[in-house]
Design a protein around this motif. Sequence first.
Motif, PDB file in Angstrom:
ATOM      1  N   THR A  35      -9.121  -1.511  15.886  1.00  0.00           N
ATOM      2  CA  THR A  35     -10.256  -1.932  16.039  1.00  0.00           C
ATOM      3  C   THR A  35     -10.218  -3.586  15.656  1.00  0.00           C
ATOM      4  O   THR A  35      -9.903  -3.913  14.544  1.00  0.00           O
ATOM      5  N   THR A  93     -12.489  -7.140  15.108  1.00  0.00           N
ATOM      6  CA  THR A  93     -13.916  -7.711  14.713  1.00  0.00           C
ATOM      7  C   THR A  93     -14.858  -7.414  15.662  1.00  0.00           C
ATOM      8  O   THR A  93     -16.242  -6.911  15.278  1.00  0.00           O
ATOM      9  N   PHE A 134     -16.255  -3.954  15.752  1.00  0.00           N
ATOM     10  CA  PHE A 134     -17.072  -3.731  14.947  1.00  0.00           C
ATOM     11  C   PHE A 134     -18.555  -4.139  14.989  1.00  0.00           C
ATOM     12  O   PHE A 134     -19.567  -3.239  14.982  1.00  0.00           O
ATOM     13  N   ILE A 155     -18.481   5.110  11.557  1.00  0.00           N
ATOM     14  CA  ILE A 155     -17.914   4.277  10.449  1.00  0.00           C
ATOM     15  C   ILE A 155     -17.344   5.168   9.624  1.00  0.00           C
ATOM     16  O   ILE A 155     -16.114   4.799   9.069  1.00  0.00           O
ATOM     17  N   ILE A 195     -15.063  -3.155   7.756  1.00  0.00           N
ATOM     18  CA  ILE A 195     -15.848  -1.590   7.851  1.00  0.00           C
ATOM     19  C   ILE A 195     -17.105  -1.575   6.950  1.00  0.00           C
ATOM     20  O   ILE A 195     -18.056  -1.217   7.497  1.00  0.00           O
ATOM     21  N   ALA A 208     -19.651  -3.761   8.376  1.00  0.00           N
ATOM     22  CA  ALA A 208     -20.211  -3.125   9.425  1.00  0.00           C
ATOM     23  C   ALA A 208     -21.273  -2.135   8.802  1.00  0.00           C
ATOM     24  O   ALA A 208     -22.425  -1.966   9.262  1.00  0.00           O
TER      25      ALA A 208
END
Length: 354
Positions: free
Chosen positions: A2, A4, A7, A41, A63, A66
Amino acid sequence: MTTTQEFEAIVAAARTAFASASTPADLENAKAQYVGKSGRITELMKGLATLSVEEKKSRGAAINQAKQAIEAALTERRQALADAELAAQLRAEALDVSLPGRIREPGGLHPVSLTLERIEQIFASMGFDVADGPEIESDWHSFTSLNNPPNHPARSMQDTFYVDIDGDDGIPYNLRPHTSPMQVRYAHQHIKRYADAVKRGEPMPEIRVIAPGRTYRVDSDATHSPMFHQCEGLWLGENVSFKDLKVVFTDFCRTFFESDDLALRFRPSFFPFTEPSAEIDIQFQSGPLAGRWLEVAGSGQVHPAVVRNMGLDPEKHIGFAFGMGPDRLTMLRYGVSDLRLFFDGDIRFLRQFR
Ligand code: PHE
């Protein structure tokens, strides 16, 4: 892996989901999809386990960022929903403080109550006790104890209402046609005091009492109502005479009407419970009723048979009784020409006495 941007896309999707949740329950469901046990998440966090220390650091920080952004959005949305709920409640329970209030007028005593209070005050100042008794009365108290046995023609002077309850004598109870039964009732209530005085060799206590209250007769016109008021008076002592009756009643009338310009007449009459008996008439010397004689009470020396029915010795308890009409006194005092006005409950009439 994943990026940025991804996110940011998750955070944006969470914001959209939270924004479209319109109730706290919807919001909690939306929250579970992102930061719940198996939320997006949380899953990403789990994925960190297999990474190198270096990668863990940078990716973990991203993470976390986020996650914080999602939690901030969640808190904000929770607050917004709570605010909206409160606003809706306030709107629903809105109070229009500009409406005029309900006016509560000050109450007042009924004119007859004013008269009864006045009678009580005046007689209390002359040393009279004030007694109260039942309106549903036994035949014995209403008539027989007052020297008026069954079938006596004098009973017809007081046509009565009878109640569907038989007394001990088998004769039905009645709505008392006068307050005179209170003479015997009051004496009985105090009989122990008199007996104790005799035992101790003390002078016999006097009986000096008035008993105001409601009374009933089959009568209805401008000056008679089936329910009306009477006030009984009784003064018994070693030697209370008709002269005392005249003094007491004259004093009372002059105080009640606040006028010395008043004449009294004791007109011979008959009652089974007094001997001699008299109707008491008054005459105003001035004002609209000047010159007319108006009957206000029945009276007389208490009959020895009645004193015996009280349980007392007629040689030791001698005196007078009277029964007056507070309704009539109220009419005279305020110049009211129809008695029925007192009991119709018309507020326009009653207001004048407030
Ligand atoms: N009870 C009598 C009546 O109602 C009035 C009265 C009372 C007369 C006391 C004498 C003594 O007419």
